[in-house]
Write an enzyme that holds these catalytic residues in place. Structure first.
Site, PDB file in Angstrom:
ATOM      1  N   ASN A   1       0.860  -1.179   0.000  1.00 36.93           N
ATOM      2  CA  ASN A   1       0.000   0.000   0.000  1.00 36.93           C
ATOM      3  C   ASN A   1       0.897   1.230   0.000  1.00 36.93           C
ATOM      4  O   ASN A   1       1.732   1.388   0.887  1.00 36.93           O
ATOM      5  CB  ASN A   1      -0.892  -0.013   1.250  1.00 36.93           C
ATOM      6  CG  ASN A   1      -1.629   1.302   1.462  1.00 36.93           C
ATOM      7  OD1 ASN A   1      -1.801   1.755   2.578  1.00 36.93           O
ATOM      8  ND2 ASN A   1      -2.075   1.909   0.373  1.00 36.93           N
ATOM      9  N   GLY A   2       0.715   2.087  -0.979  1.00 35.54           N
ATOM     10  CA  GLY A   2       1.548   3.280  -1.071  1.00 35.54           C
ATOM     11  C   GLY A   2       2.015   3.495  -2.491  1.00 35.54           C
ATOM     12  O   GLY A   2       1.426   2.984  -3.449  1.00 35.54           O
TER      13      GLY A   2
END
Length: 487
Positions: free
Chosen positions: A123-124
């Site tokens: 995530n990111g």
């Protein structure tokens, strides 16, 4: 299953791009992961994937487009994912693949190494992914997806470290940007946050010997796991059955958690930094009422994200609260292939005005943000068409003037309304009687920083409001992006 198209209403929102979840030490771990992914569905509705490990059948994976409920609740699929160790990922669109429909872009990604297999969910966003990808390809790497996250697998393959957990550390020291990662080997569940802790990740316990990693605490709640703590900025945890090892691979951390998680991304029933997300959003409404009072008859949220702030605004101002706009909860699966006439209805497919409530009233509409502004104009038109005497907008975040490069689907700067207009120009363009945003200090007070924002050392990542990026977006600068001038 075909990929869900973005509706015009959703095109005028900011979108979190991913959610990650992992479980170790419980039978049929993939079933728990599927439930966790369902709880994190708000972080990505485009696709999802699960990888599990079983000593007999080895690593198994399934990746599907669409909602978790439509794929990962089928017994026939879940039976193909045995084992007491599994990780999952829900996806909006990664930085490298906006609009891509390729199943190969759906995480988790898997690599087979000399010491065994490893799956990674991220995530990111990696802000130097373009440069890394170019370097890796020149050195012989063959990429299977357009996702920036795949760079991590290739960096691991080139590491000379002798264990997979050390190879993950080695790879992540090369990347820049924001990452919360859940990974797995044959025997370990691994969680990592970047040194600034921009994206969230929490640790929980499930039963006697089970442990859980999740983007948010709501993922723990759905499976009855006990919240233990947040993974700290710059921390890496390696979990085997009954054992947790913690290291700090990235030097001295400095927390710059994404403040927009408090405003919009996280579910209101999650806990961030020991604070209820719902209570923080209610407090934003309180700050708004103090900073931008207005004579009105009714406070209405733009559902659902504006609801807690509207409650806070109404309570502080003394103006009655009412559900002046009703959201159609089932619109998401109704029009898979909308006709042009339906598409032109735009926001009316998603929201409808409670005419009996708003007629003749001076209405305060509370929303979480203004991005392009097109949805705000349509909602204003709907309220006026229903007979409202006045429409006042109160926004539960400062003006969004800069794009995010850390894992949020943001329009380019030229399409952000606040980047190109003053507040008064925005009011005129939207066509409302008044428009006010919560101040940056007011937002900071609402999240618990009583002194407001520390200008010398901001406590959060607020680059979407200020243009002050805690990690330089190297790829974007190379492509010609102009940073804000130093103050």
């Amino acid at each position: 299953m075909q990929r869900q198209p973005r509706h015009p209403f959703d095109a005028d929102r900011l979108h979190e791009e991913c959610g990650v979840f992992g479980v170790i030490g419980v039978a049929e771990a993939a079933n728990f992961v599927a439930l966790g992914m369902h709880a994190l569905q708000h972080r990505g509705q485009e696709a999802g994937g699960i990888v599990s490990y079983d000593p007999v059948s080895g690593f198994n994976s399934a990746r599907r487009f669409g909602y978790v409920r439509d794929s990962f609740t089928k017994a026939s699929l879940m039976e193909t994912l045995p084992g007491d160790l599994a990780i999952g990922h829900v996806r909006y669109s990664t930085a490298g693949s906006k609009g891509s429909t390729a199943i190969r872009d759906v995480q988790p990604f898997f690599g087979e190494f000399s010491m065994g297999g490893c799956a990674i969910a991220h995530n990111g966003n990696l802000t130097n992914a373009t440069a890394l990808r170019r370097e890796l390809i020149e050195r012989g790497s063959i990429f299977q997806s357009s996702s920036d996250s795949e760079c991590i697998i290739h960096l691991m393959a080139r590491s000379i470290q002798r264990t997979l957990s050390e190879r993950i550390k080695d790879a992540l020291r090369r990347v820049e940007g924001a990452f919360s990662i859940v990974a797995m080997t044959r025997t370990k569940l691994i969680g990592v946050r970047d040194a600034l802790g921009v994206r969230p990740l929490v640790l929980g316990r499930l039963g006697e010997d089970g442990y859980v990693l999740s983007s948010e605490t709501c993922g723990l709640d759905i499976i009855g796991a006990e919240f233990l703590r947040e993974i700290e900025p710059g921390e890496m945890v390696v979990i085997s059955k009954g054992k947790i090892e913690s290291t700090r691979p990235f030097g001295v951390p400095q927390s710059r958690f994404c403040i927009f998680e408090h405003v919009y991304f996280s579910r209101p029933d999650s806990i961030i930094g020991g604070r209820s997300v719902y209570e923080t959003r209610r407090q934003i409404g309180v700050e708004l009422a103090r900073e931008a009072p207005v004579d009105a008859d009714l406070v209405c949220p733009v559902p659902d994200s504006g609801t807690p702030a509207a409650i806070g605004f109404a309570h502080e101002s003394g103006i009655p609260y009412g559900m002046g706009i009703i959201r159609n909860q089932y619109m998401g699966r109704t029009f898979i292939e909308p006709t042009e006439s339906i598409r032109n209805m735009g926001v009316r497919l998603k929201l409808n005005v409670n005419r009996a409530l708003v007629k003749g009233k001076r209405v305060v509409l509370v929303d979480d943000s203004v991005v392009r502004g097109t949805t705000s104009r349509k909602i204003k038109d709907m309220i006026l068409d229903a007979g409202a005497a006045e429409v006042h907008f109160r926004i539960a975040s400062p003006p969004t003037r800069w794009p995010c490069f850390y894992g949020v689907d943001t329009p380019e700067r030229s399409k952000l309304l606040a980047a190109n207009m003053t507040e008064e120009q925005m009011r005129v363009w939207i066509g409302v009687d008044s428009l006010r945003f919560v101040s940056l200090d007011g937002l900071y007070r609402a999240v618990g920083e009583t002194g407001g924002r520390d200008v010398a050392r901001p406590q959060y990542c607020d680059a979407c409001f200020t243009g002050e990026y805690p990690v330089l977006p190297a790829d974007q600068i190379e492509a010609g992006f102009k940073m804000a001038e130093a103050k």
